[in-house]
Design an enzyme around this catalytic site. Structure first.
Site, PDB file in Angstrom:
ATOM      1  N   GLY A 257       0.898  -1.084   0.155  1.00  0.00           N
ATOM      2  CA  GLY A 257      -0.146   0.015   0.027  1.00  0.00           C
ATOM      3  C   GLY A 257       0.951   1.318   0.024  1.00  0.00           C
TER       4      GLY A 257
ATOM      5  N   GLY B 122       6.705  -3.262   2.824  1.00  0.00           N
ATOM      6  CA  GLY B 122       6.364  -3.985   4.140  1.00  0.00           C
ATOM      7  C   GLY B 122       6.563  -5.491   4.214  1.00  0.00           C
TER       8      GLY B 122
ATOM      9  CG  ASP C 279      -0.803  -1.355   8.653  1.00  0.00           C
ATOM     10  OD1 ASP C 279      -1.339  -0.340   8.829  1.00  0.00           O
ATOM     11  OD2 ASP C 279      -0.557  -2.310   7.954  1.00  0.00           O
TER      12      ASP C 279
ATOM     13  N   GLY D 239      -4.679  -0.487  10.072  1.00  0.00           N
ATOM     14  CA  GLY D 239      -3.545  -1.137  10.777  1.00  0.00           C
ATOM     15  C   GLY D 239      -3.561  -2.529  10.684  1.00  0.00           C
TER      16      GLY D 239
ATOM     17  NE  ARG E 140     -25.941   9.125  14.104  1.00  0.00           N
ATOM     18  CZ  ARG E 140     -26.186  10.375  12.856  1.00  0.00           C
ATOM     19  NH1 ARG E 140     -25.553  10.667  12.045  1.00  0.00           N
ATOM     20  NH2 ARG E 140     -27.595  10.758  13.436  1.00  0.00           N
TER      21      ARG E 140
ATOM     22  CG  HIS F  36      -7.522   4.027   0.765  1.00  0.00           C
ATOM     23  ND1 HIS F  36      -8.920   3.059   1.014  1.00  0.00           N
ATOM     24  CD2 HIS F  36      -6.549   2.677   0.753  1.00  0.00           C
ATOM     25  CE1 HIS F  36      -8.562   1.934   1.065  1.00  0.00           C
ATOM     26  NE2 HIS F  36      -7.354   1.734   0.819  1.00  0.00           N
ATOM     27  CB  ILE F  37      -8.578   9.757   4.937  1.00  0.00           C
ATOM     28  CG1 ILE F  37      -9.837  10.271   4.067  1.00  0.00           C
ATOM     29  CG2 ILE F  37      -8.287  10.983   5.774  1.00  0.00           C
ATOM     30  CD1 ILE F  37     -11.073  10.583   4.654  1.00  0.00           C
TER      31      ILE F  37
ATOM     32  NE  ARG G 291      -2.665   3.133   1.751  1.00  0.00           N
ATOM     33  CZ  ARG G 291      -3.102   2.059   1.293  1.00  0.00           C
ATOM     34  NH1 ARG G 291      -3.750   0.900   1.910  1.00  0.00           N
ATOM     35  NH2 ARG G 291      -3.394   1.764  -0.052  1.00  0.00           N
TER      36      ARG G 291
HETATM   37  O1  F6P Z   1      -0.785  -2.110   5.151  1.00  0.00           O
HETATM   38  C1  F6P Z   1      -1.473  -0.930   4.924  1.00  0.00           C
HETATM   39  C2  F6P Z   1      -3.005  -0.788   4.995  1.00  0.00           C
HETATM   40  O2  F6P Z   1      -3.541   0.581   4.888  1.00  0.00           O
HETATM   41  C3  F6P Z   1      -3.864  -1.506   5.893  1.00  0.00           C
HETATM   42  O3  F6P Z   1      -3.559  -0.717   7.305  1.00  0.00           O
HETATM   43  C4  F6P Z   1      -4.943  -1.772   5.506  1.00  0.00           C
HETATM   44  O4  F6P Z   1      -5.652  -2.821   6.106  1.00  0.00           O
HETATM   45  C5  F6P Z   1      -4.544  -2.063   4.019  1.00  0.00           C
HETATM   46  O5  F6P Z   1      -3.292  -1.430   3.873  1.00  0.00           O
HETATM   47  C6  F6P Z   1      -5.630  -1.660   2.928  1.00  0.00           C
HETATM   48  O6  F6P Z   1      -5.267  -2.176   1.880  1.00  0.00           O
HETATM   49  P1  F6P Z   1      -5.983  -1.600   0.300  1.00  0.00           P
HETATM   50  O7  F6P Z   1      -5.399  -0.265   0.039  1.00  0.00           O
HETATM   51  O8  F6P Z   1      -5.638  -2.773  -0.576  1.00  0.00           O
HETATM   52  O9  F6P Z   1      -7.496  -1.448   0.705  1.00  0.00           O
END
Ligand code: F6P
Length: 365
Positions: free
Chosen positions: A15, A119, A144, A187, A283, A289-290, A292
């Site tokens: 990722g 990773g 993570d 994570g 709620r 993905h925000i 990342r």
């Molecule tokens: O390993 C990084 C990560 O963002 C994890 O926290 C998450 O479970 C996974 O990748 C999500 O992967 P993808 O971008 O394929 O949905």
């Protein structure tokens, strides 16, 4: 001693995360300034198998330090040992072992060493190449922070900042509407990101995979806050968290991926149970993905540049098949295969957990 290295390859696998470009820049510039040519491999191992590369010069490496993502592209679904060739007539996927293709392409580009920024999944993919004789060096990255052998990975600090900011902001609605606000963070199987973000934001409840929770304990806790305190609660919930005797919630299976399970959905389940049992409006926000995205924090730029240039120094010293690592504040190099396929989880007695418990944070245990 003059180096014998003439050309290096760089790929980013798994990722994306903030700081990948800083690492590419650090490695690439360090090499170029030594007169070494730099080949960028596109989309992780998929690009090595399909022979998709780009020459990296100073122009390509300038102005990328602050950029999120990776200029090379990445992939977390492709492994050299299980390459998806296409589908047969019935639509069934056809896989092949493409290690030989990787080796042939590395040879065609005259790569003396392949730098892998990735990773544990990416390092697992690196194993057959190391075994086939390609000199490799690893640079650890993931939001993570779960790579075996290193206390810190590129991307974790920025993701923690984003997680903290999100949890901080959820306080406004929680407080104003007297609600329970559950926030699901990424994570995978480790709770580092949720633990650090939860601690930094003063979340009332932190749920991590390493400490399975009892929903009754959580309900008792948030109900107690309703009567004794301001009436709202903030819950930082890791995507990999699970109830005692329960299972992790899986959102998707990706067959060919080195990491085939995609987690997601526990935040909603926790929120549903809390509302059902306590009657408090609850709620859920899923950060996804925000966490990342966007530009790397200063610490990640420093970590990325330091890790990348340290990996380059290993190559200059003729030391291969290692991953750079931070251990108790010291830079080290461990065998790259040691990090492959393992996860660094949060120890149950970690000082972050003790700190959070001291200020009456509930872990649901
Ligand atoms: O390993 C990084 C990560 O963002 C994890 O926290 C998450 O479970 C996974 O990748 C999500 O992967 P993808 O971008 O394929 O949905």
């Amino acid at each position: 001693m003059a180096t014998t290295i003439k050309r290096i390859g760089i790929l980013t696998g798994g990722g994306d995360c903030p700081g990948l470009n800083a690492a590419i820049r650090g490695l690439g510039k360090a090499a170029l300034f030594k007169g070494i040519e730099v080949v960028g491999i596109q989309d992780g191992y998929q690009g090595l198998i399909e022979n998709r590369t780009v020459e990296l010069g100073l122009d390509e490496l300038s102005g990328i330090l602050t950029r999120g993502g990776t200029i090379l592209g990445t992939n977390n679904k492709c492994s050299p040992e299980k390459y998806h060739e296409g589908n047969d007539q019935t639509g069934k996927p056809i896989y092949s072992n493409a290690v030989d293709r990787c080796m042939a392409n590395a040879q065609e580009h005259e790569l003396d060493v392949l730098f892998v920024i990735g990773g544990d999944g990416t390092f697992t993919c690196t194993k057959p190449l190391v075994e086939a004789g390609l000199p490799c060096l690893g640079v650890p990255k993931t939001i993570d922070n779960d790579i075996y052998g290193t206390d810190l990975t590129i991307g974790f600090t920025t993701a923690t900042r984003i997680g903290t900011m999100a949890l901080d902001r959820l306080h406004s609605t929680g407080d104003s509407h007297h609600r329970v606000m559950v926030c699901e963070l990424m994570g995978r199987n480790s709770g580092w990101l949720t633990l650090a973000s939860g601690l930094a934001s003063g979340s009332d409840v932190i749920l991590i995979p390493e400490i399975p929770f009892d929903i009754d304990n959580i309900c008792l806790f948030v109900d107690g806050r309703r009567t004794e305190q301001s009436g709202f609660s903030i819950i930082a919930c890791a995507e990999g968290a699970r109830a005692i005797n329960g299972k992790q919630v899986v959102s998707q299976h990706i067959d060919a991926s080195p990491d085939p399970i995609r987690l997601g959905g526990i935040g909603r389940q926790v929120a549903y149970e809390i509302e059902l049992r306590t009657g408090i409006e609850t709620r859920t926000t899923t950060l996804g993905h925000i966490q990342r995205g966007g530009e790397p924090a200063a610490t990640d730029r420093v970590v990325a540049t330091t890790f990348a240039t340290a990996a380059f120094e290993l190559a200059l010293d003729g030391k291969y098949n290692k991953m750079v690592a931070l251990n108790n504040g010291h830079m080290e190099a461990i065998n790259i295969l040691e990090a492959a396929g393992k996860q660094r989880l949060v120890p149950k007695d970690h000082r972050f957990i003790r700190a959070a418990k001291s200020v009456r944070t509930c872990f649901g245990d």
